[in-house]
Every structure is written in structure tokens, then in C-alpha cells.
Design a protein around this motif. Sequence first.
Motif, PDB file in Angstrom:
ATOM      1  N   LYS A 237      -4.363   5.181   0.249  1.00  0.00           N
ATOM      2  CA  LYS A 237      -5.015   4.825  -0.199  1.00  0.00           C
ATOM      3  C   LYS A 237      -5.086   3.108  -1.715  1.00  0.00           C
ATOM      4  O   LYS A 237      -5.430   3.216  -1.905  1.00  0.00           O
ATOM      5  N   TYR A 238      -3.975   3.536  -2.272  1.00  0.00           N
ATOM      6  CA  TYR A 238      -3.167   3.238  -3.686  1.00  0.00           C
ATOM      7  C   TYR A 238      -2.759   1.771  -3.314  1.00  0.00           C
ATOM      8  O   TYR A 238      -1.493   1.754  -2.673  1.00  0.00           O
ATOM      9  N   THR A 239      -2.881   0.661  -4.315  1.00  0.00           N
ATOM     10  CA  THR A 239      -1.893  -0.250  -4.201  1.00  0.00           C
ATOM     11  C   THR A 239      -0.914  -0.228  -5.561  1.00  0.00           C
ATOM     12  O   THR A 239      -1.406  -0.285  -6.370  1.00  0.00           O
TER      13      THR A 239
ATOM     14  N   LYS B 223       1.025  -1.276   0.288  1.00  0.00           N
ATOM     15  CA  LYS B 223       0.090   0.152  -0.263  1.00  0.00           C
ATOM     16  C   LYS B 223       1.245   1.123  -0.639  1.00  0.00           C
ATOM     17  O   LYS B 223       1.396   1.358   0.437  1.00  0.00           O
TER      18      LYS B 223
END
Length: 118
Positions: free
Chosen positions: A114-116, A111
Motif C-alpha cells: 500500500k506504500y508508494t 507501489k
Amino acid sequence: MASNTNAWFVLVLLVVSNVFLWDVEAAGECGRTPIRSAAASLSPCLGAAGNARAKVPPACCAKVGALIKTAPKCLCAVLLSPLATQAGIKPGIAITIPKRCNISNRSAGKKCGKYTVP
């Protein structure tokens, strides 16, 4: 005489503690490199960081690869910084650059806010 010794001791203690505090404050996600400098080093990536269809320049891939190798958390810190927003970087697109560059040691599945990482 004792007061002079105590004064020197206090002075040395203050100097040593200030040096220690400076070292702690200076070491962030990008190590001793200020985040502004780390962000500036990624300037070849600006076009690709705002457009998922843009070709990623080799200079960008080299910079991102080096940053991932030396300070992997720094890339995420730069992408989530106010500097990135001001430069028009879209973190959801920018986070795909390591994959678009075929960087094998990227942190896939980790992570970044909030982004992977793909």
C-alpha cells in the motif's frame, strides 16, 4: 527387459521433474537468496527503517543500492515480510530509505504493497 527400461525412464523423469520444481520454488522476489538472508543483509538499516529522522548509515545505503540494482522487487518483499514486522521496521518509513540515500535508480512512484516509493 522392457519393465527395467520403463522403471529407469520413470526414475529419470521423477528426478528431472523434482529438480525443475525445486528451481521454480527457489526463485522468488529475491531470486535464489532466501528472504531471511536478504533481510539480514539490510541490518545496517534498522534504525533508519523505524525512524524517519534517523540518519541513514552509509552501509545501509550501499546495501539498499546493491539490492535495488540486482533485485528491485526483493526490497519490497523484505519490507512487507513478517520478518520486518518482527524487527520493528515500519514499511512506510523504510520505503523512504532509497530517497534518503539519494539512490537515483530507485523505483520512484511504484507501489510496494500500500506504500508508494518516493
